[in-house]
Design a protein around this motif. Structure first.
Motif, mmCIF file in Angstrom:
data_model
loop_
_atom_site.group_PDB
_atom_site.id
_atom_site.type_symbol
_atom_site.label_atom_id
_atom_site.label_comp_id
_atom_site.label_asym_id
_atom_site.label_seq_id
_atom_site.Cartn_x
_atom_site.Cartn_y
_atom_site.Cartn_z
ATOM 1 N N GLU A 143 13.483 -16.132 16.306
ATOM 2 C CA GLU A 143 12.351 -15.431 16.925
ATOM 3 C C GLU A 143 11.808 -14.389 15.960
ATOM 4 N N LEU A 144 10.524 -14.470 15.667
ATOM 5 C CA LEU A 144 9.876 -13.556 14.740
ATOM 6 C C LEU A 144 9.580 -12.234 15.427
ATOM 7 N N THR A 145 9.942 -11.122 14.763
ATOM 8 C CA THR A 145 9.715 -9.802 15.347
ATOM 9 C C THR A 145 9.314 -8.799 14.271
ATOM 10 N N CYS A 146 8.696 -7.721 14.710
ATOM 11 C CA CYS A 146 8.311 -6.597 13.856
ATOM 12 C C CYS A 146 9.063 -5.380 14.369
ATOM 13 N N LYS A 147 9.912 -4.797 13.523
ATOM 14 C CA LYS A 147 10.709 -3.636 13.907
ATOM 15 C C LYS A 147 11.015 -2.803 12.661
ATOM 16 N N LYS A 148 11.555 -1.606 12.896
ATOM 17 C CA LYS A 148 11.987 -0.744 11.794
ATOM 18 C C LYS A 148 13.424 -1.109 11.437
ATOM 19 N N TYR A 149 13.659 -1.346 10.140
ATOM 20 C CA TYR A 149 14.990 -1.680 9.655
ATOM 21 C C TYR A 149 15.795 -0.391 9.479
ATOM 22 N N GLY A 150 17.063 -0.430 9.890
ATOM 23 C CA GLY A 150 17.924 0.727 9.716
ATOM 24 C C GLY A 150 19.373 0.354 9.900
ATOM 25 N N LYS A 151 20.222 1.363 9.902
ATOM 26 C CA LYS A 151 21.659 1.139 10.066
ATOM 27 C C LYS A 151 22.208 2.116 11.086
ATOM 28 N N MET A 152 23.210 1.638 11.817
ATOM 29 C CA MET A 152 24.017 2.500 12.677
ATOM 30 C C MET A 152 25.421 2.356 12.121
ATOM 31 N N GLY A 153 25.949 3.437 11.541
ATOM 32 C CA GLY A 153 27.191 3.321 10.790
ATOM 33 C C GLY A 153 26.895 2.503 9.548
ATOM 34 N N ASN A 154 27.683 1.456 9.337
ATOM 35 C CA ASN A 154 27.442 0.563 8.190
ATOM 36 C C ASN A 154 26.770 -0.738 8.598
ATOM 37 N N ARG A 155 26.413 -0.866 9.858
ATOM 38 C CA ARG A 155 25.871 -2.135 10.362
ATOM 39 C C ARG A 155 24.345 -2.104 10.413
ATOM 40 N N PRO A 156 23.707 -3.212 9.991
ATOM 41 C CA PRO A 156 22.239 -3.268 10.026
ATOM 42 C C PRO A 156 21.703 -3.514 11.435
ATOM 43 N N TYR A 157 20.601 -2.862 11.740
ATOM 44 C CA TYR A 157 19.937 -2.985 13.038
ATOM 45 C C TYR A 157 18.435 -3.014 12.835
ATOM 46 N N LEU A 158 17.741 -3.510 13.832
ATOM 47 C CA LEU A 158 16.293 -3.359 13.936
ATOM 48 C C LEU A 158 16.025 -2.426 15.107
ATOM 49 N N PHE A 159 15.092 -1.500 14.906
ATOM 50 C CA PHE A 159 14.781 -0.505 15.920
ATOM 51 C C PHE A 159 13.317 -0.590 16.321
ATOM 52 N N ALA A 160 13.080 -0.627 17.601
ATOM 53 C CA ALA A 160 11.718 -0.537 18.114
ATOM 54 C C ALA A 160 11.284 0.924 18.024
ATOM 55 N N SER A 161 9.991 1.156 18.106
ATOM 56 C CA SER A 161 9.449 2.516 18.120
ATOM 57 C C SER A 161 8.945 2.855 19.512
ATOM 58 N N ASN A 162 9.566 2.247 20.492
ATOM 59 C CA ASN A 162 9.255 2.468 21.895
ATOM 60 C C ASN A 162 10.609 2.591 22.600
ATOM 61 N N PRO A 163 10.867 3.692 23.313
ATOM 62 C CA PRO A 163 12.185 3.900 23.913
ATOM 63 C C PRO A 163 12.569 2.877 24.986
ATOM 64 N N ASN A 164 11.646 2.046 25.426
ATOM 65 C CA ASN A 164 11.960 1.019 26.421
ATOM 66 C C ASN A 164 12.688 -0.186 25.826
ATOM 67 N N PHE A 165 12.884 -0.196 24.509
ATOM 68 C CA PHE A 165 13.500 -1.334 23.836
ATOM 69 C C PHE A 165 14.784 -0.908 23.150
ATOM 70 N N LYS A 166 15.850 -1.698 23.327
ATOM 71 C CA LYS A 166 17.149 -1.416 22.717
ATOM 72 C C LYS A 166 17.138 -1.802 21.239
ATOM 73 N N PRO A 167 17.979 -1.138 20.421
ATOM 74 C CA PRO A 167 18.163 -1.578 19.028
ATOM 75 C C PRO A 167 18.725 -3.000 18.998
ATOM 76 N N ILE A 168 18.368 -3.738 17.960
ATOM 77 C CA ILE A 168 18.803 -5.125 17.811
ATOM 78 C C ILE A 168 19.858 -5.190 16.711
ATOM 79 N N PRO A 169 21.114 -5.476 17.054
ATOM 80 C CA PRO A 169 22.143 -5.610 16.009
ATOM 81 C C PRO A 169 21.909 -6.906 15.231
ATOM 82 N N LEU A 170 22.074 -6.833 13.913
ATOM 83 C CA LEU A 170 21.833 -8.016 13.089
ATOM 84 C C LEU A 170 23.117 -8.721 12.665
ATOM 85 N N THR A 171 24.242 -8.049 12.740
ATOM 86 C CA THR A 171 25.530 -8.639 12.345
ATOM 87 C C THR A 171 25.832 -9.852 13.222
ATOM 88 N N GLY A 172 26.175 -10.965 12.570
ATOM 89 C CA GLY A 172 26.537 -12.183 13.289
ATOM 90 C C GLY A 172 25.353 -12.981 13.801
#
Length: 157
Positions: free
Chosen positions: A106-135
């Motif tokens: 699924e194609l998405t547009c999000k801000k790339y970042g990390k929580m700890g050492n794990r990569p995540y995608l973050f929305a810029s709207n608080p109604n959306f949860k961060p998306i973990p990329l590991t696995g």
């Protein structure tokens, strides 16, 4: 509010095309000076130069393409439903970059970042949860370098 999945990958994107590297430059007059967004001041009444928007907005034409955004997950970053995104595939994503990524197909547009050492995608709207990329099956499609947002009602970009 739009319907979203568990991680809010609901920013739908429509690929519009690539940059035409053979097109001749289209220049538009660039007025010298700055315009104040607060109180009015006398304007500088001269043209500084001609501006070619393609050369101004696109650093790597052969690696750049355009997308149209759909959804509300990136409104906090100034990306609104219907905006035209300029995406460069040659830029290596770093934390803080807004990226286009395929996550589990699924194609998405999000801000790339990390929580700890794990990569995540973050929305810029608080109604959306961060998306973990590991696995997950992930593929970067590029970094969003510019967003073209129409301010004139009824004027689509």
């Amino acid at each position: 509010m739009e319907s979203v999945g568990e991680y809010g990958m609901s920013m739908h994107l429509t690929v519009l095309g690539r940059v035409d590297t053979t097109a001749p430059p289209l220049t538009i007059p660039l007025v010298g000076g700055f315009v104040r967004a607060g109180f009015p001041s006398p304007a500088d009444d001269y043209l500084e130069a001609d501006l070619d928007l393609v050369s101004h907005l696109i650093q790597h034409p052969s690696a750049t393409y355009f997308l149209r955004a759909k959804g509300t997950s990136m409104e906090g970053a100034g990306i609104y439903d219907g905006d035209l995104l300029i995406v460069d595939r040659s830029i290596e994503p770093k934390p803080g970059h807004i990226v286009i990524m395929s996550v589990d197909g699924e194609l998405t547009c999000k801000k790339y970042g990390k929580m700890g050492n794990r990569p995540y995608l973050f929305a810029s709207n608080p109604n959306f949860k961060p998306i973990p990329l590991t696995g997950r099956d992930c593929e970067v499609w590029g970094v969003v370098t510019h967003n073209i947002h129409s301010l004139a009602p009824g004027f689509a970009v």
